[in-house]
Design a protein around this motif. Structure first.
Motif, PDB file in Angstrom:
ATOM      1  N   ASP A  14      41.005  45.422  33.081  1.00 24.37           N
ATOM      2  CA  ASP A  14      40.917  44.836  31.740  1.00 24.37           C
ATOM      3  C   ASP A  14      39.552  45.113  31.118  1.00 24.37           C
ATOM      4  OD1 ASP A  14      43.237  42.620  30.881  1.00 24.37           O
ATOM      5  OD2 ASP A  14      43.193  43.100  33.006  1.00 24.37           O
ATOM      6  N   ARG A  20      45.161  45.322  25.145  1.00 28.85           N
ATOM      7  CA  ARG A  20      45.435  45.517  23.708  1.00 28.85           C
ATOM      8  C   ARG A  20      45.165  46.942  23.259  1.00 28.85           C
ATOM      9  NH1 ARG A  20      42.672  41.497  24.622  1.00 28.85           N
ATOM     10  NH2 ARG A  20      40.690  42.172  23.786  1.00 28.85           N
TER      11      ARG A  20
ATOM     12  N   ILE B 361      48.942  39.503  29.028  1.00 31.68           N
ATOM     13  CA  ILE B 361      48.190  40.756  28.894  1.00 31.68           C
ATOM     14  C   ILE B 361      47.418  40.768  27.571  1.00 31.68           C
ATOM     15  CG2 ILE B 361      48.351  43.241  29.401  1.00 31.68           C
ATOM     16  CD1 ILE B 361      51.609  41.960  29.523  1.00 31.68           C
ATOM     17  N   GLY B 362      47.426  39.620  26.889  1.00 35.52           N
ATOM     18  CA  GLY B 362      46.595  39.487  25.693  1.00 35.52           C
ATOM     19  C   GLY B 362      47.047  40.297  24.501  1.00 35.52           C
ATOM     20  N   ARG B 363      48.352  40.583  24.439  1.00 35.14           N
ATOM     21  CA  ARG B 363      48.815  41.443  23.347  1.00 35.14           C
ATOM     22  C   ARG B 363      49.497  40.674  22.232  1.00 35.14           C
ATOM     23  NH1 ARG B 363      51.287  46.142  27.273  1.00 35.14           N
ATOM     24  NH2 ARG B 363      49.307  47.147  27.718  1.00 35.14           N
ATOM     25  N   ARG B 385      41.243  38.896  29.086  1.00 33.57           N
ATOM     26  CA  ARG B 385      42.612  39.134  29.555  1.00 33.57           C
ATOM     27  C   ARG B 385      43.652  38.668  28.530  1.00 33.57           C
ATOM     28  NH1 ARG B 385      45.888  41.928  33.174  1.00 33.57           N
ATOM     29  NH2 ARG B 385      47.780  40.753  33.493  1.00 33.57           N
TER      30      ARG B 385
END
Lengths: 167, 419
Positions: A14, A20, B361-363, B385
């Motif tokens: 990460d 993202r 997954i932080g999306r 994260r």
């Protein structure tokens, strides 16, 4: 000459590429090259040069299976990564992509920003301060995968996996 | 496997079977793969490597490739929607029957529910938490794009046979303490790299459900493990297809043994920003939270929602706290809807998301803002994260999550149950 980029312990994927910034999330997948360490170390991507060396503490690349983490490092041309212990999925991914990973602890030997000459084939680092560092030789099957350019060219060339006996 | 006299670990047994000859820890072996799992996040790159780099037209066995759309489900933007559409078309073209689309849930939970994960199988997945399949006694391991493409093309992969670290649980949990606390305790002892290149076997937990076993199997990667296996024994294993050659063998070689006494175990909390940064909840001090997030392959199952509901029943979550529940699967959501668990969660003030990976997954679906604090039942609290790198993520059990939602700060379940 190559610059040393020093990182700490337990660098996770990460940090290398946040989820993202996955190719899946990008309009243009080639933009991945802009994002290694985008949040963890914002000066990295704009300044890294092909051939530069990453030196880190243990457990480098822990976390996710995202191959786009080592892929992003390959896209900016990282010459090698040296750490005393690599997380296993990252290690496989880097090996598969043909990024040389050496298992050694140079965090106390080298300095961030230092200029060195790296010879991957011989496993030797020469520093501007006159040090000569010999890296431990990886197992022969890993060197074979590197020299083939990654696991896919290896498999296409030999029709088998490393060490596999095929009838 | 007739003729093997040397005792083997579960990993050595499974990989010997898959290699077709006896292997021991340290050997490099090529093994046949029983199931390849790929999810939406890496599938586009896997398909590209498969066709463009390997030159393969088809996967080796369309019945033994499972495709799961869970990482960004439902699609969050045009890019992901377009890639998912392409993935569905590819699945049709390949004749792949095991497609689990948006809303079915997280790959690992779904493959276990569907009976595709069974004891003794070798399962490789494009997700690091593929260690999950160890919950049924399968050798599950995570790999990246290239390895998964190769496995999907050939039905084989190469592997260094791992050494095994044994974690032995003794006794039973006290009220408010559960499998997550055992897993975090193991991470506290073994640290994030304590089982790197190794397999973990979890013994002494025959009383746990398959779901609780998956909590431990998924946390195995957080201590670096290649696989995390629970022997397929005990009441929960009764429905599994257990091969006669698979069993714990006396005298198998373990490189390290860790004993954990469950009867003295306190709720564990993993503080930012590393999973092995674990303390007893009672040592933590007062930590106020903005978000309580219950979900993921580690703790988003029906039993996790039910554990939270038992604490939330008849109560309201604290003002100013957002509690997001993202079920690990549609099956878990259905069960929660049928027995009133869902009604309890909603009545307490929680909200429900589409089954899948959610914000892990932080999306999307609950990304954190700078300075926000989240109590998360998931498996990673790495910086950034779940969104902003300035957010703070604490990992804990569903029981702690529910207690925390009621008070607004990280709370021992016993403290709210005794009120």
């Amino acid at each position: 000459m190559a610059r040393v980029w020093m990182f700490g312990n337990d660098v996770n994927t990460d940090q290398i590429i946040p989820g993202r910034y996955a190719p899946y999330m990008l309009k243009n997948e080639h933009d991945l090259r802009k994002y290694p360490f985008v949040e963890a170390r914002p000066d990295f991507a704009p300044n890294v040069e092909p051939g530069d060396l990453i030196v880190a503490g243990p457990n480098f690349g822990c976390g996710s299976s995202r191959e786009y983490a080592p892929l992003a490092l390959k896209m900016v041309g990282i010459g090698a990564i040296v750490a005393p212990l690599f997380a296993r999925i990252f290690f496989r991914n880097a090996l598969n992509l043909g990024i040389p990973c050496f298992t050694a602890d140079l965090t106390q030997t080298l300095r961030d920003g230092e200029q060195v000459a790296l010879n991957v084939e011989q496993g030797v680092i020469l520093t501007e301060r006159g040090m000569r560092i010999e890296l431990p030789a990886p197992p022969s099957f890993m060197r074979e995968i590197w020299s083939a350019g990654g696991i896919v060219p290896y498999y296409r060339a030999y029709g088998r996996f490393p060490g596999e006996q095929r009838a | 496997m007739v003729g093997i006299m040397i005792a083997q670990t579960l990993s050595e047994q499974i990989l010997s079977h898959a290699a077709g000859h006896p292997v021991r820890a340290g050997d490099v072996a090529t093994v046949s793969v029983d199931l390849v799992m790929m999810h939406d996040s890496l599938s586009p790159s896997i398909i590209k490597v498969l066709h463009e780099e390997l030159g393969a037209e088809r996967v080796w066995d369309a019945q033994r490739v499972a495709v799961v759309i869970d990482h960004v489900a439902p699609a969050s933007n045009i890019q992901t929607a377009e890639k998912q559409a392409g993935l569905r078309q590819w699945v049709r073209d390949q004749g792949i029957t095991h497609l689990f689309d948006v809303g079915r849930g997280i790959s690992h939970q779904v493959l276990v529910e569907e009976g595709l994960a069974q004891p003794g199988l070798v399962i490789v997945g494009s997700d690091s938490h593929s260690t999950a399949y160890g919950c049924v006694g399968a050798f599950g391991t995570g790999m990246g794009t290239t390895d998964i493409a190769l496995a999907a093309a050939t039905g084989r992969t190469w592997m260094r046979v791992p050494e095994t670290v044994l974690v032995r649980a003794i006794g039973r949990f006290r009220p408010g303490v559960s499998a997550k606390d055992l897993g975090l305790r193991a991470a506290r002892i073994l640290r994030a790299d304590g089982a790197t290149y190794a397999s973990v076997e979890w013994h002494g937990i025959d009383f746990l459900s398959i779901g609780d076993r998956m909590t431990l199997a998924t946390l195995s990667i957080e201590i670096g493990a290649k696989a995390g296996l629970i022997p397929p024994i005990g009441p929960a294993a009764s429905g599994l297809r257990i091969p006669d050659w698979l069993a714990v063998q006396a005298g198998a070689d373990y490189v390290r043994t860790v004993d954990i006494d469950l009867s003295h175990l306190e709720p564990q909390v993993s503080a930012p920003h590393y999973v092995d940064n674990v303390v007893d909840l009672t040592e933590l001090g007062r930590v106020a939270v903005d978000v309580v997030y219950l979900g993921t392959c580690t703790n988003g199952r029906y039993e996790d929602m039910a554990a939270a509901a038992r604490i939330l029943k008849g109560r309201k979550i604290a003002s100013g706290v957002r509690m997001l529940v993202v079920p690990a699967s549609s099956e878990g959501l259905r069960q929660a809807a049928e027995d009133g668990t869902l009604r309890t969660l909603l009545a307490a003030g929680a909200t429900i998301g589409t089954p899948g990976c959610g914000a892990c997954i932080g999306r999307h679906m609950g990304v954190l803002a700078p300075d926000e604090v989240c109590l998360f039942t998931g498996n990673r609290n790495f910086r950034g994260r779940m969104g902003s790198p300035q957010a703070n993520i604490y990992l804990a059990s569903p029981e702690v999550a529910a207690a925390t939602a009621l008070t607004g700060y990280i709370t021992h379940p016993q403290d709210v149950l005794e009120r």
